[in-house]
Motif scaffolding. Structure first.
Motif, PDB file in Angstrom:
ATOM      1  N   LYS A 140     -18.131  -6.308  -1.094  1.00  0.00           N
ATOM      2  CA  LYS A 140     -19.132  -7.336  -0.793  1.00  0.00           C
ATOM      3  C   LYS A 140     -18.641  -8.734  -1.186  1.00  0.00           C
ATOM      4  CE  LYS A 140     -23.140  -4.267  -1.214  1.00  0.00           C
ATOM      5  NZ  LYS A 140     -24.379  -3.960  -1.981  1.00  0.00           N
ATOM      6  N   LEU A 141     -17.763  -8.782  -2.177  1.00  0.00           N
ATOM      7  CA  LEU A 141     -17.237 -10.081  -2.607  1.00  0.00           C
ATOM      8  C   LEU A 141     -15.905 -10.410  -1.958  1.00  0.00           C
ATOM      9  CD1 LEU A 141     -18.024  -9.962  -6.444  1.00  0.00           C
ATOM     10  CD2 LEU A 141     -19.416 -10.915  -4.603  1.00  0.00           C
ATOM     11  N   GLY A 142     -15.403  -9.497  -1.137  1.00  0.00           N
ATOM     12  CA  GLY A 142     -14.097  -9.693  -0.523  1.00  0.00           C
ATOM     13  C   GLY A 142     -12.978  -9.413  -1.514  1.00  0.00           C
ATOM     14  N   ARG A 235     -13.624 -11.505 -23.104  1.00  0.00           N
ATOM     15  CA  ARG A 235     -14.264 -11.436 -21.795  1.00  0.00           C
ATOM     16  C   ARG A 235     -13.203 -11.458 -20.703  1.00  0.00           C
ATOM     17  NH1 ARG A 235     -14.764 -16.881 -23.477  1.00  0.00           N
ATOM     18  NH2 ARG A 235     -13.882 -18.360 -21.984  1.00  0.00           N
ATOM     19  N   TYR A 236     -13.600 -11.076 -19.501  1.00  0.00           N
ATOM     20  CA  TYR A 236     -12.737 -11.296 -18.341  1.00  0.00           C
ATOM     21  C   TYR A 236     -13.582 -11.643 -17.124  1.00  0.00           C
ATOM     22  CZ  TYR A 236     -13.437  -6.351 -16.738  1.00  0.00           C
ATOM     23  OH  TYR A 236     -13.946  -5.153 -16.309  1.00  0.00           O
ATOM     24  N   GLU A 237     -12.923 -12.258 -16.155  1.00  0.00           N
ATOM     25  CA  GLU A 237     -13.587 -12.701 -14.927  1.00  0.00           C
ATOM     26  C   GLU A 237     -12.668 -12.412 -13.747  1.00  0.00           C
ATOM     27  OE1 GLU A 237     -15.747 -16.738 -13.169  1.00  0.00           O
ATOM     28  OE2 GLU A 237     -14.206 -16.925 -14.722  1.00  0.00           O
ATOM     29  N   ILE A 238     -13.259 -11.916 -12.680  1.00  0.00           N
ATOM     30  CA  ILE A 238     -12.522 -11.665 -11.440  1.00  0.00           C
ATOM     31  C   ILE A 238     -13.156 -12.529 -10.356  1.00  0.00           C
ATOM     32  CG2 ILE A 238     -11.773  -9.926  -9.779  1.00  0.00           C
ATOM     33  CD1 ILE A 238     -12.392  -7.808 -11.975  1.00  0.00           C
ATOM     34  N   ILE A 239     -12.409 -13.490  -9.857  1.00  0.00           N
ATOM     35  CA  ILE A 239     -12.917 -14.401  -8.825  1.00  0.00           C
ATOM     36  C   ILE A 239     -12.411 -13.927  -7.469  1.00  0.00           C
ATOM     37  CG2 ILE A 239     -12.956 -16.784  -7.999  1.00  0.00           C
ATOM     38  CD1 ILE A 239     -12.557 -17.660 -10.896  1.00  0.00           C
ATOM     39  N   CYS A 240     -13.352 -13.678  -6.588  1.00  0.00           N
ATOM     40  CA  CYS A 240     -13.046 -13.108  -5.276  1.00  0.00           C
ATOM     41  C   CYS A 240     -13.297 -14.127  -4.167  1.00  0.00           C
ATOM     42  CB  CYS A 240     -13.896 -11.849  -5.044  1.00  0.00           C
ATOM     43  SG  CYS A 240     -13.689 -10.578  -6.315  1.00  0.00           S
ATOM     44  N   GLY A 243     -17.339 -14.629  -4.180  1.00  0.00           N
ATOM     45  CA  GLY A 243     -18.122 -14.579  -5.413  1.00  0.00           C
ATOM     46  C   GLY A 243     -17.255 -14.180  -6.586  1.00  0.00           C
ATOM     47  N   SER A 244     -17.906 -13.791  -7.667  1.00  0.00           N
ATOM     48  CA  SER A 244     -17.150 -13.465  -8.874  1.00  0.00           C
ATOM     49  C   SER A 244     -17.857 -12.399  -9.702  1.00  0.00           C
ATOM     50  CB  SER A 244     -16.941 -14.718  -9.728  1.00  0.00           C
ATOM     51  OG  SER A 244     -18.186 -15.199 -10.208  1.00  0.00           O
ATOM     52  N   ILE A 245     -17.080 -11.777 -10.589  1.00  0.00           N
ATOM     53  CA  ILE A 245     -17.598 -10.800 -11.546  1.00  0.00           C
ATOM     54  C   ILE A 245     -17.184 -11.257 -12.935  1.00  0.00           C
ATOM     55  CG2 ILE A 245     -17.659  -8.375 -12.243  1.00  0.00           C
ATOM     56  CD1 ILE A 245     -16.433  -7.738  -9.445  1.00  0.00           C
ATOM     57  N   GLN A 246     -18.147 -11.400 -13.826  1.00  0.00           N
ATOM     58  CA  GLN A 246     -17.869 -11.776 -15.207  1.00  0.00           C
ATOM     59  C   GLN A 246     -18.258 -10.614 -16.119  1.00  0.00           C
ATOM     60  OE1 GLN A 246     -20.217 -15.286 -15.799  1.00  0.00           O
ATOM     61  NE2 GLN A 246     -18.794 -16.621 -14.708  1.00  0.00           N
ATOM     62  N   VAL A 247     -17.399 -10.298 -17.062  1.00  0.00           N
ATOM     63  CA  VAL A 247     -17.699  -9.245 -18.025  1.00  0.00           C
ATOM     64  C   VAL A 247     -17.636  -9.853 -19.417  1.00  0.00           C
ATOM     65  CG1 VAL A 247     -17.107  -6.950 -18.879  1.00  0.00           C
ATOM     66  CG2 VAL A 247     -16.693  -7.534 -16.485  1.00  0.00           C
ATOM     67  N   VAL A 265     -22.625 -10.601 -11.775  1.00  0.00           N
ATOM     68  CA  VAL A 265     -22.064 -10.804 -10.438  1.00  0.00           C
ATOM     69  C   VAL A 265     -22.691 -12.056  -9.836  1.00  0.00           C
ATOM     70  CG1 VAL A 265     -21.749  -9.830  -8.129  1.00  0.00           C
ATOM     71  CG2 VAL A 265     -21.737  -8.319 -10.140  1.00  0.00           C
ATOM     72  N   LYS A 266     -21.843 -12.960  -9.317  1.00  0.00           N
ATOM     73  CA  LYS A 266     -22.315 -14.201  -8.700  1.00  0.00           C
ATOM     74  C   LYS A 266     -21.838 -14.294  -7.261  1.00  0.00           C
ATOM     75  CE  LYS A 266     -22.360 -16.887 -13.008  1.00  0.00           C
ATOM     76  NZ  LYS A 266     -21.896 -18.129 -13.688  1.00  0.00           N
ATOM     77  N   ASP A 267     -22.598 -15.024  -6.436  1.00  0.00           N
ATOM     78  CA  ASP A 267     -22.164 -15.258  -5.063  1.00  0.00           C
ATOM     79  C   ASP A 267     -21.254 -16.478  -5.014  1.00  0.00           C
ATOM     80  OD1 ASP A 267     -23.790 -17.532  -5.153  1.00  0.00           O
ATOM     81  OD2 ASP A 267     -25.430 -16.608  -4.021  1.00  0.00           O
TER      82      ASP A 267
END
Length: 331
Positions: A140-142, A235-240, A243-247, A265-267
């Motif tokens: 969904k985030l590519g 922490r970690y972050e995956i930017i797609c 959008g993005s995923i932050q943990v 999860v952000k758009d």
């Protein structure tokens, strides 16, 4: 009824009493037999049946089935080899070794003696990372474009072994390996080059702060920051693409205010799509997975070949820090 596996612990590091022993008591299928510590005493481990003053005595104990090694980084390979040669299964604190060659040799020894050997990256057994995997797999985030990991805490004591170069000290070895593990294992990524900058202590000393930038031929970037000089954060972050995923509290969720890890999860406009608190018991899960591998004579989900890849990345990042040049990564 399955026989309870008996554990021996080599090393009296804080993580033994703080995390491993309590988790072993919570886990099914195992119990504590003995602890060996050169610096501690039996009074430090009153609830442990047997205390040994030497590591050799513990390895000679036929009642010990599995060994947890919680020694300084530079001693991991030596004592893993000795334990394996005695026919003990080994759960080895991260980093497994301080070179890829050490890890390859440990892997070969474990295979020769037909025992289970696993590096103890406990965080990967926390269910919050399964939430991340599901979001990524949904597409969904590519596709992902940028990975960022940050793990830091401040060390005030100059005698801390994490600052001892001869014992394998350094921020990348001790905590940078978490972000590198996530980048390699969760994303399944094998970058091709790395550039590292940092702050070292003294002439030729250990890294107090290191920032490693990994890259591949497609333009994807992995950024891993490790520091003994910055306020506490993990922490970690995956930017797609979309959008993005932050943990948050990615590596020690048990230390967070609510005992949970948080996945946000952000758009692509930065709006929060979902925020989930995940409570789990990573240390217990890790031990029970290890028990299962021993009983079923199978390799862990996280293999020593995986450990080798992670170690290659850590070693390459250090090479780039020493030379102050971009390093090619050879697996």
């Amino acid at each position: 009824m399955e026989e309870t596996l008996q554990w021996g612990i080599i090393g009296g590091a804080g993580i033994v009493k703080e995390a491993f022993l309590p988790a072993l008591h919570r886990a099914s299928g195992g119990g504590i037999r003995a602890v060996a510590s050169r610096s501690g005493s039996s009074a430090d481990f009153e609830d442990v049946p047997v205390f040994y003053e030497t590591y050799e005595e513990l390895l000679d104990d036929d009642a010990v089935d599995a060994v947890y090694i919680a020694l300084p980084n530079a001693l991991h390979a030596e004592w893993a080899h000795k334990a394996v040669e005695k026919g003990k299964h080994v759960l080895l604190e991260k980093p497994a070794g301080i070179s890829a060659e050490e890890v390859r040799n440990m892997k070969a020894a474990a295979e020769q003696h037909q025992v289970v050997l696993m590096e103890a990256f406990m965080h990967q057994f926390h269910k919050q990372h399964d939430v991340v995997k599901k979001v990524l797999q949904s597409n969904k985030l590519g596709g992902w474009k940028l990975f960022r990991a940050h793990f830091s805490f401040q060390i005030q004591d100059d005698t801390n072994i994490r600052l001892n170069k001869e014992l394998g000290g350094g921020a990348l070895y001790d905590i940078g390996c978490y972000g590198i593990h996530t980048m390699n294992q969760l994303l399944g990524w094998k970058p091709e080059k790395v550039t590292t900058r940092g702050k070292t202590r003294g002439n030729g000393g250990v890294d107090l702060l290191a920032l490693a930038l990994f890259e591949d031929g497609s333009g994807r970037i992995g950024e891993v920051l490790a520091s003994f000089d910055l306020p506490a954060s993990n922490r970690y972050e995956i930017i797609c693409e979309n959008g993005s995923i932050q943990v948050e509290d990615a590596y020690r969720p048990d230390k967070s205010a609510n005992g949970c890890g948080t996945v946000i999860v952000k758009d692509n406009a930065g709006n929060i799509v979902s925020s989930v608190n995940v409570k789990d018991d990573a240390y217990k899960n890790e031990i029970e997975h290890f028990h299962q591998c021993i009983r079923e004579s199978v390799q862990p989900g996280y293999t020593m070949e995986d450990s080798k890849d992670v170690n290659v990345l850590v070693e390459s990042a250090y090479q780039a820090l020493r030379t102050q040049k971009k390093s090619n990564i050879r697996y």
